[in-house]
Every structure is written in C-alpha cells, then in structure tokens.
Enzyme design. Sequence first.
Site, short mmCIF file in Angstrom:
data_model
loop_
_atom_site.label_atom_id
_atom_site.label_comp_id
_atom_site.label_asym_id
_atom_site.label_seq_id
_atom_site.Cartn_x
_atom_site.Cartn_y
_atom_site.Cartn_z
N ASP A 198 134.79 -28.53 63.54
CA ASP A 198 136.44 -29.55 63.60
C ASP A 198 135.38 -30.38 62.69
O ASP A 198 136.34 -31.42 62.08
CB ASP A 198 135.86 -29.65 65.22
CG ASP A 198 136.09 -29.29 66.30
OD1 ASP A 198 137.52 -28.28 65.78
OD2 ASP A 198 136.97 -29.46 67.48
N LYS A 249 140.40 -36.93 68.40
CA LYS A 249 141.31 -36.20 67.87
C LYS A 249 141.90 -35.21 68.58
O LYS A 249 141.13 -35.19 69.71
CB LYS A 249 141.01 -35.10 66.83
CG LYS A 249 139.46 -34.28 66.97
CD LYS A 249 140.02 -32.26 67.93
CE LYS A 249 139.23 -31.62 68.19
NZ LYS A 249 139.27 -31.28 69.67
O1 C5P Z 1 131.93 -24.50 65.88
P1 C5P Z 1 131.58 -25.40 67.02
O2 C5P Z 1 130.62 -25.30 66.89
O3 C5P Z 1 131.80 -26.37 67.65
O4 C5P Z 1 131.50 -23.38 68.18
C1 C5P Z 1 131.34 -24.63 69.71
C2 C5P Z 1 131.23 -23.01 70.02
O5 C5P Z 1 133.72 -22.51 70.58
C3 C5P Z 1 131.47 -21.30 69.37
O6 C5P Z 1 129.90 -21.46 69.45
C4 C5P Z 1 132.08 -20.56 70.07
O7 C5P Z 1 131.47 -19.57 70.87
C5 C5P Z 1 132.78 -21.39 70.38
N1 C5P Z 1 134.37 -21.61 68.57
C6 C5P Z 1 134.70 -19.86 68.94
N2 C5P Z 1 135.66 -20.28 67.80
C7 C5P Z 1 135.99 -21.13 66.86
C8 C5P Z 1 135.48 -22.15 67.71
C9 C5P Z 1 134.93 -22.37 68.12
O8 C5P Z 1 135.05 -18.95 69.38
N3 C5P Z 1 137.14 -20.78 66.22
#
Ligand code: C5P
Length: 297
Positions: free
Chosen positions: A136, A10
């Site tokens: 995601d 994506k």
């Molecule tokens: O959700 P995911 O595991 O992909 O997110 C990875 C990291 O990215 C999270 O631990 C956080 O630090 C950051 N993040 C965030 N806000 C979001 C998505 C991700 O702060 N909306």
Amino acid sequence: MKLKFRTPAKVNLTLNILRKREDGFHELETILQMVSLYDELELESLPLGIELECDTPGIPTDETNLACKAALLLQETCRVEDRGVRIRLKKNIPFGAGLGGGSGNAAGVLMGLNRLWNLNMSREKLAILAAELGSDVPFFVTSPCALGVGRGEQLEVLAPCSKFQVLLVFPGFPIATPWVYQNLKLKLTKRENNISILRKFLSLSDIASLGSQLHNDLEPVVIQRFPEIQIIKDELQARGALGVLLSGSGSTVFGIFNDPEKARVACAGLNGEWERVVTETIGSFSEFLPGEILNYQ
Ligand code: C5P
C-alpha cells in the site's frame, strides 16, 4: 531543519482478489481513495542515526516500524549514512484497521526526507522504493485516488471525484492482514469485474451509484470470524449510507454519503460503542502536504 506535516488514511472502494501468486502474495485489483483522517509527522535533522518517538501504546518505535524502515531504506539507497533524522509520530489513525495508517507514515517519511536530506528523487523513484516497504505504500506517494493492480503496488492515477463523505467506524480491535489472506477461500467461478463500472461512477461523481457497487473479496472471511463487522454494516445501512464496506483487510467499516449533514447525523445516531469519525475524500496532495515538500520534485 524541521518539517511538520500530516499523512492521511485510505479506504478501498473495491478490492477484487484474482489469484494467489507463487511468491505468496495475491494478485488483486483495488481502487484506493485517501480520506481526511490524519497522523501527524515531524522530521528533524540529526547529524547521525534514525530515531522514532511515538507515545501511542502498542506502536513499536524500533526498526520494525515502517516509518523507521522507510528512513533506513532511503539512507541505504542514496548512500547518505552520514545524515540522520528524529521522527516524531502522533497517531490518530487506528492500527490494524485497514486504513493504511502505517503505510501513509512510511510514504510521508520518504517524501519528507527526500526534502530534508536534499535527495532530489522523483515521485516515481520514491514509489519504486515504497513498494519494497509494503503493497500500500506506493499509493501514498502517487495520487489521492488510484487503481492498484499486481500486489496493489502498480498504480494508475484516477482523476479525483468531487468530494464525498466517508464515515469510518472502527470496532476497537485490530485485524492482522496476513491472517485474512491466509484464510481466504478463492472461488473458482468469478463474479463479473466491477472496476470499469466503478471508474465510470467515480468520473461522473455519481456517489449513489458508486455506493451500490462497493465490493471487497476479503469481507466474508473477516465477517465469519468477527460477526460484529456485519452489525456495523447493518447499522450504517440503516442510517442512510449510500454504500457500506469493510476497508482492506479490516477492521474498519465505512459508509459513504453525498451530504455532510446526513453523514454527521448518521455518525451521531450509530447504535454501538464504536469509535467513529466523518471524513471527506481528498482530491489533491496540497490538502495535506506543505509547499516545501509539494514543490520539491
Ligand atoms: O505488502 P504488505 O506487507 O502490506 O502485505 C502484508 C501481508 O498481506 C502479506 O504478507 C501477505 O500475507 C498479504 N498480502 C497478500 N497479497 C497482497 C497484499 C498483501 O497476500 N496483494
């Protein structure tokens, strides 16, 4: 039984950070679009256990891999510990590239195992599980183009725009998403929200206007630390891209085009040692999912 299929990458056509939340995540608004760069997945029934094979160096094959986590989560949730799977993964989407490769793999495992293990879960239920795996992941079970809010996991399906080309340029190094968010400096004065404008241009398939509106709040943090990202942006712009942006938290930069030949010429002409590939936007799940999975729910 064996299922073989592909999972896409994506790009984020826009990514606006609204605020930091109490749980440490960031509230955001983003438009996500699937593109035709694919990993390859094979799921084979096993009497017991979850195994992952992947020969790409640097990709873990234990339960820290999101694909394994997806299988374990489904096993626990549906109480089917007596069913197993061997997952074979061939990576074409670079890791740590802001292209959602690992998230797409996890979503593919959820949809594939739903079929392989005959779980009969709806896409909506799979999307709820997917949100436990990462912000995601729900997108990859929902729609080829969507608006994501909240952490990015609350989705509104957007009608696909007519196809356009997305030239992906990978600088050759990964970027850790948590690092980018930790170094984000939120501005007190907010820019005007561009989501409704972008939606309009998408619905009109006006790619030139869409290109002029691409925006990513994470980009300045990444460019400050990795100046090569700006060099790639300038190169893409000079080669005629209608818009250029960092995807997600990087490290991939993409340029959009409304002519396959122009995209191909730009790709060949880029002055740098970067990995690059011309992709196209995906308009439907049927472009990459086999009928067995598509027609299941
Ligand atoms: O959700 P995911 O595991 O992909 O997110 C990875 C990291 O990215 C999270 O631990 C956080 O630090 C950051 N993040 C965030 N806000 C979001 C998505 C991700 O702060 N909306």
